[in-house]
Structures are given as C-alpha cells and as structure tokens.
Motif scaffolding. Structure first.
Motif, PDB file in Angstrom:
ATOM      1  N   GLU A 133       8.759   3.741  -4.981  1.00 48.59           N
ATOM      2  CA  GLU A 133       9.087   2.313  -5.017  1.00 48.59           C
ATOM      3  C   GLU A 133       7.852   1.480  -4.690  1.00 48.59           C
ATOM      4  O   GLU A 133       7.083   1.822  -3.791  1.00 48.59           O
ATOM      5  N   VAL A 134       7.682   0.390  -5.405  1.00 47.27           N
ATOM      6  CA  VAL A 134       6.496  -0.456  -5.234  1.00 47.27           C
ATOM      7  C   VAL A 134       6.820  -1.614  -4.295  1.00 47.27           C
ATOM      8  O   VAL A 134       7.570  -2.527  -4.656  1.00 47.27           O
ATOM      9  N   PHE A 135       6.285  -1.587  -3.082  1.00 46.11           N
ATOM     10  CA  PHE A 135       6.380  -2.738  -2.188  1.00 46.11           C
ATOM     11  C   PHE A 135       5.294  -2.660  -1.123  1.00 46.11           C
ATOM     12  O   PHE A 135       4.586  -1.655  -1.002  1.00 46.11           O
ATOM     13  N   GLU A 136       5.161  -3.723  -0.363  1.00 44.65           N
ATOM     14  CA  GLU A 136       3.991  -3.893   0.492  1.00 44.65           C
ATOM     15  C   GLU A 136       3.884  -2.844   1.590  1.00 44.65           C
ATOM     16  O   GLU A 136       2.783  -2.416   1.928  1.00 44.65           O
ATOM     17  N   ARG A 137       5.005  -2.432   2.178  1.00 46.28           N
ATOM     18  CA  ARG A 137       4.900  -1.432   3.253  1.00 46.28           C
ATOM     19  C   ARG A 137       4.229  -0.158   2.771  1.00 46.28           C
ATOM     20  O   ARG A 137       3.574   0.549   3.544  1.00 46.28           O
ATOM     21  N   TRP A 166       0.471   3.300 -10.575  1.00 44.73           N
ATOM     22  CA  TRP A 166       1.571   3.426  -9.602  1.00 44.73           C
ATOM     23  C   TRP A 166       2.828   3.708 -10.419  1.00 44.73           C
ATOM     24  O   TRP A 166       3.316   2.852 -11.154  1.00 44.73           O
ATOM     25  N   PHE A 167       3.322   4.918 -10.277  1.00 40.16           N
ATOM     26  CA  PHE A 167       4.494   5.363 -11.010  1.00 40.16           C
ATOM     27  C   PHE A 167       5.735   5.101 -10.156  1.00 40.16           C
ATOM     28  O   PHE A 167       5.968   5.795  -9.160  1.00 40.16           O
ATOM     29  N   GLY A 168       6.526   4.116 -10.540  1.00 44.68           N
ATOM     30  CA  GLY A 168       7.733   3.860  -9.773  1.00 44.68           C
ATOM     31  C   GLY A 168       8.325   2.494 -10.066  1.00 44.68           C
ATOM     32  O   GLY A 168       7.662   1.591 -10.584  1.00 44.68           O
ATOM     33  N   HIS A 169       9.572   2.366  -9.706  1.00 45.07           N
ATOM     34  CA  HIS A 169      10.323   1.129  -9.924  1.00 45.07           C
ATOM     35  C   HIS A 169       9.768  -0.007  -9.075  1.00 45.07           C
ATOM     36  O   HIS A 169       9.322   0.204  -7.948  1.00 45.07           O
ATOM     37  N   TYR A 170       9.807  -1.206  -9.612  1.00 45.01           N
ATOM     38  CA  TYR A 170       9.508  -2.384  -8.800  1.00 45.01           C
ATOM     39  C   TYR A 170      10.488  -3.497  -9.139  1.00 45.01           C
ATOM     40  O   TYR A 170      10.896  -3.664 -10.286  1.00 45.01           O
ATOM     41  N   GLU A 171      10.875  -4.229  -8.110  1.00 48.61           N
ATOM     42  CA  GLU A 171      11.796  -5.345  -8.289  1.00 48.61           C
ATOM     43  C   GLU A 171      11.090  -6.493  -9.013  1.00 48.61           C
ATOM     44  O   GLU A 171       9.921  -6.781  -8.751  1.00 48.61           O
ATOM     45  N   GLU A 172      11.802  -7.136  -9.909  1.00 52.25           N
ATOM     46  CA  GLU A 172      11.260  -8.280 -10.622  1.00 52.25           C
ATOM     47  C   GLU A 172      12.063  -9.555 -10.356  1.00 52.25           C
ATOM     48  O   GLU A 172      11.604 -10.649 -10.675  1.00 52.25           O
ATOM     49  N   GLY A 187       9.671  -8.643  -3.020  1.00 52.89           N
ATOM     50  CA  GLY A 187       8.837  -9.229  -1.990  1.00 52.89           C
ATOM     51  C   GLY A 187       7.678 -10.009  -2.591  1.00 52.89           C
ATOM     52  O   GLY A 187       7.334  -9.836  -3.767  1.00 52.89           O
ATOM     53  N   GLU A 188       7.057 -10.846  -1.781  1.00 57.20           N
ATOM     54  CA  GLU A 188       5.973 -11.700  -2.271  1.00 57.20           C
ATOM     55  C   GLU A 188       4.818 -10.880  -2.838  1.00 57.20           C
ATOM     56  O   GLU A 188       4.290 -11.187  -3.908  1.00 57.20           O
ATOM     57  N   ALA A 189       4.408  -9.827  -2.115  1.00 50.72           N
ATOM     58  CA  ALA A 189       3.289  -9.004  -2.585  1.00 50.72           C
ATOM     59  C   ALA A 189       3.641  -8.279  -3.882  1.00 50.72           C
ATOM     60  O   ALA A 189       2.802  -8.159  -4.785  1.00 50.72           O
ATOM     61  N   THR A 203       2.315  -7.162  -9.272  1.00 46.69           N
ATOM     62  CA  THR A 203       2.840  -6.653 -10.548  1.00 46.69           C
ATOM     63  C   THR A 203       2.673  -7.674 -11.670  1.00 46.69           C
ATOM     64  O   THR A 203       2.644  -7.293 -12.846  1.00 46.69           O
ATOM     65  N   ASN A 204       2.557  -8.945 -11.307  1.00 42.57           N
ATOM     66  CA  ASN A 204       2.311  -9.982 -12.324  1.00 42.57           C
ATOM     67  C   ASN A 204       0.830 -10.270 -12.519  1.00 42.57           C
ATOM     68  O   ASN A 204       0.439 -10.856 -13.537  1.00 42.57           O
ATOM     69  N   ASN A 205      -0.005  -9.874 -11.538  1.00 41.57           N
ATOM     70  CA  ASN A 205      -1.444 -10.128 -11.616  1.00 41.57           C
ATOM     71  C   ASN A 205      -2.220  -8.875 -11.227  1.00 41.57           C
ATOM     72  O   ASN A 205      -3.048  -8.904 -10.301  1.00 41.57           O
ATOM     73  N   PRO A 206      -1.974  -7.761 -11.899  1.00 38.77           N
ATOM     74  CA  PRO A 206      -2.641  -6.526 -11.495  1.00 38.77           C
ATOM     75  C   PRO A 206      -4.134  -6.562 -11.824  1.00 38.77           C
ATOM     76  O   PRO A 206      -4.543  -7.197 -12.812  1.00 38.77           O
ATOM     77  N   PRO A 207      -4.966  -5.894 -11.030  1.00 35.18           N
ATOM     78  CA  PRO A 207      -6.358  -5.708 -11.433  1.00 35.18           C
ATOM     79  C   PRO A 207      -6.414  -5.016 -12.794  1.00 35.18           C
ATOM     80  O   PRO A 207      -5.480  -4.305 -13.185  1.00 35.18           O
ATOM     81  N   GLU A 208      -7.515  -5.211 -13.503  1.00 32.62           N
ATOM     82  CA  GLU A 208      -7.622  -4.686 -14.865  1.00 32.62           C
ATOM     83  C   GLU A 208      -7.436  -3.178 -14.941  1.00 32.62           C
ATOM     84  O   GLU A 208      -6.977  -2.661 -15.964  1.00 32.62           O
ATOM     85  N   ASN A 209      -7.797  -2.470 -13.873  1.00 33.52           N
ATOM     86  CA  ASN A 209      -7.720  -1.002 -13.899  1.00 33.52           C
ATOM     87  C   ASN A 209      -6.476  -0.456 -13.217  1.00 33.52           C
ATOM     88  O   ASN A 209      -6.409   0.733 -12.898  1.00 33.52           O
ATOM     89  N   VAL A 210      -5.464  -1.305 -12.986  1.00 37.55           N
ATOM     90  CA  VAL A 210      -4.212  -0.869 -12.343  1.00 37.55           C
ATOM     91  C   VAL A 210      -3.055  -0.980 -13.328  1.00 37.55           C
ATOM     92  O   VAL A 210      -2.860  -2.025 -13.956  1.00 37.55           O
TER      93      VAL A 210
END
Length: 355
Positions: free
Chosen positions: A185-189, A208-214, A219-221, A226-233
């Motif tokens: 799961e993708v989140f800040e913790r 990062w292989f995994g679900h993320y909330e949209e 969460g804020e992070a 996920t909306n502004n990932p670095p070019e290599n992420v």
C-alpha cells in the motif's frame, strides 16, 4: 482441535493483515489443524442474527477463537468466547503508532485509537503480535494481558516462479537497469516521501508496486506524489500477481517509519533481493546491517546505499543470499508450530481451570 481464524471484512481490506492471516491459515492447515474462517452460522452476521431470533445458534462451534482485526464483529466474537469459556486470542496487527500517516485523518484518529485498543486487546486470554517491538508498544498502553510475539512468516511457495515474470513486467512498466522497488500500500508511513526524494537524487528506475488511494481517503503525501511523481518513479497501482513485482525489481527500498514486522521485506529477502531499510527499532530484532540488509537513517545514506549496491554487484549478491537465509527462519512451518503451541497451552489452562 478446531480453530476459528477470523479476519473481519476480509473481502474489503488489503495489505499485510490479509497476508498475515492467510499465512496463519495455511500454516495451520499444513499442520492438520481444522481451521474455519467465519464465526457465523450462515453467510454472515445477518444470517446469524436470524438464526438466534428463531431459537438457533448465532455462532459456529470451535475450540479456540483467533481474531485478527479490531472491529465490531471481532468484539462480538470476543464476547461470545468469554461467555462460553472458549480461549480467546487477539492478534495485534494494529497499533495506534502504525495507524498514523496512512490515510486521510488517521493522524488525528491515532491518539483516540490507543484507549480503544487497550480495552480491546485486554479482553483476550492471549495477545499475539509480530515482534518484541510491538509487545513493548502494547505494554506502554498498557495492555496487561499475556502477550507473545509470533512472526507473521513468509510464504515462500507463493513466490515461486517470480523470475519468469521479470522481462514481461519490466517491459510493461518501462523499467531498465538496476530497478529500485517497494511493494504494498502506498502511503506516507511506509516512507513514501523519502522513496521519492531519494529517487530524485539518483538515476535509477524506481517502482512502487501497490494500490494507492485516489479519492477522499488518500493522505496528503499520497495525493501529491502519485499525481506529481519524479520522472524516474512509477506507481503501478494494484498488482494481481505480487510475483511480478519481485521479479522486476532488483533492490528493495523500504524507508518505512514504523512497522510491526514488514512482511513484504521478508518476501523480498526470500526472493534473494538486496534490501535497504530505514534503521528503526523493529528491524533490530530480525535484520543485521551489512549482513542481510543495509540500514539507513537519512536521505543521503539511502542514496549512498543504492550507489554502493550498483557499483558492487558482489555486495548485492551477498546481501541477497544472506537475506534468503534470514527469510527461511520465518517459514510457515515455524509459524504453525508457534501458533499450535499457544493454542494447546490455552486449552490446557482452560480445561484445568488455570487463570
């Protein structure tokens, strides 16, 4: 021995709790324990209530009740167990500490969760938890019930064939070279911001292989990265087959801020991957810096660790080989042995009247 291994709302949740529960069941079934997954007569609580209202039973029969989450269904099971002298095991997969920085508002809810968890876990005849670290956290609440650490384990069989999915997955997500990855799961913790900031300072492909909330629960992070990932992420979203992630990646980067154990890290180790971890207390129990992993505290240390692993393939290979040996210490056979040992002790105490 018939054991209820209950995961409330199992079809609606994701993540380590689901994996841990299913690994418990598999470990117990391999040891010829009769496992049931639902406490209810019929298809759920509604059918159970109807049965009770018409003079029937609401709960199925079992010798030990083992609950893995902290919701109202588990509270009902706990009350039933206490009324009927059924040994009750509550598994502390959830603490207030690891609840924070997960989804929107969880930081605000985490302090209020602590007294509820203290009350909930204190009903048990035995609390199980994944680590000595978690045991210490619960003692500070304080939970005074007996607490025993039992590893969540790693299901090596579920990872078989991961290598065969390497090229297909790398091509699907346009990944090349030494791929730095995380699973879950993708989140800040879990260290999301650190993961992305380290990526920005390196030239490697990160995934990062995994679900993320949209939606509103994100969460804020999570929303930001996920909306502004670095070019290599690359954020892949939900993966139907976790083996694809472990096949595609080369170095498992896990800058998590708090864990009760970290099943996905064990899975990466079982696949022979070099693992880079944040140096937090729970990992002191299981992993050794420079032997089966590299541990870091700062962003600069994470960047340096990745560069070392790229420049020194022998180091990467040695860490991966040692990591496989570490993962073997968390086999499902050992999980099953520990669970059965605790169940049998509780049953013996119940039959003898020992408090």
């Amino acid at each position: 021995m018939r054991v209820l291994d209950y995961l409330e709302l199992e079809d609606r949740i994701r993540g380590g709790i689901v994996t841990a529960t299913r690994q418990q069941r598999k470990a117990l079934e391999r040891a010829d324990v009769d496992v049931i997954e639902s406490p209810w007569v019929g298809d759920g609580p509604v059918d159970a209530a109807k049965s009770r209202l018409t003079g029937g039973r609401a709960f199925r029969e079992y010798d030990v009740a083992h609950c893995n989450v902290v919701g109202p269904g588990s509270v009902a099971v706990a009350r039933h167990a206490k009324r009927n002298d059924i040994p009750l095991v509550l598994h502390a997969h959830v603490t207030a500490e690891d609840f924070g920085e997960s989804f929107r508002f969880t930081d605000r809810l985490a302090p209020a969760l602590r007294p509820y968890l203290r009350w909930f876990y204190s009903q048990a005849d035995l609390v199980l938890c994944p680590s000595e670290y978690t045991k210490g956290v619960l003692r500070e609440y304080p939970v005074t019930t007996p607490i025993e650490p039992v590893t969540n384990g790693v299901d090596v069989d579920s990872l078989e064939g991961f290598e065969d999915l390497r090229e297909e997955t790398r091509e699907r997500f346009d990944l090349e070279g030494m791929v730095v990855f995380c699973v879950g799961e993708v989140f800040e913790r879990k260290g999301l911001t650190t993961f992305c900031e380290v990526a920005k300072e390196t030239e490697y492909d990160f995934a990062w292989f995994g679900h993320y909330e949209e939606g509103a629960a994100a969460g804020e992070a999570t929303r930001y990265w996920t909306n502004n990932p670095p070019e290599n992420v690359t954020f892949t979203g939900w993966m139907d087959d976790k083996r694809a992630a472990f096949g595609a990646g080369d170095v498992y980067l896990f800058p998590t801020k708090d864990e009760n154990q970290g099943i996905a890290a064990l899975e990466a180790m079982a696949c022979g991957k070099a693992v880079v971890l944040r140096d937090i207390p729970v990992f002191e129990e299981f992993f050794t810096d420079g032997e089966d992993c590299l541990k870091c505290e700062t962003r600069e240390e994470f960047v340096d660790a990745l560069r070392r692993l790229e420049e020194n393939p022998d180091l990467r290979e040695r860490l991966g080989e040692n990591a496989q040996e570490t993962a073997a210490e968390h086999s499902l056979d050992r999980v099953g042995e520990r669970l059965i040992e605790q169940y049998e002790r509780l049953l013996e105490e119940s039959h003898s009247g020992t408090p």
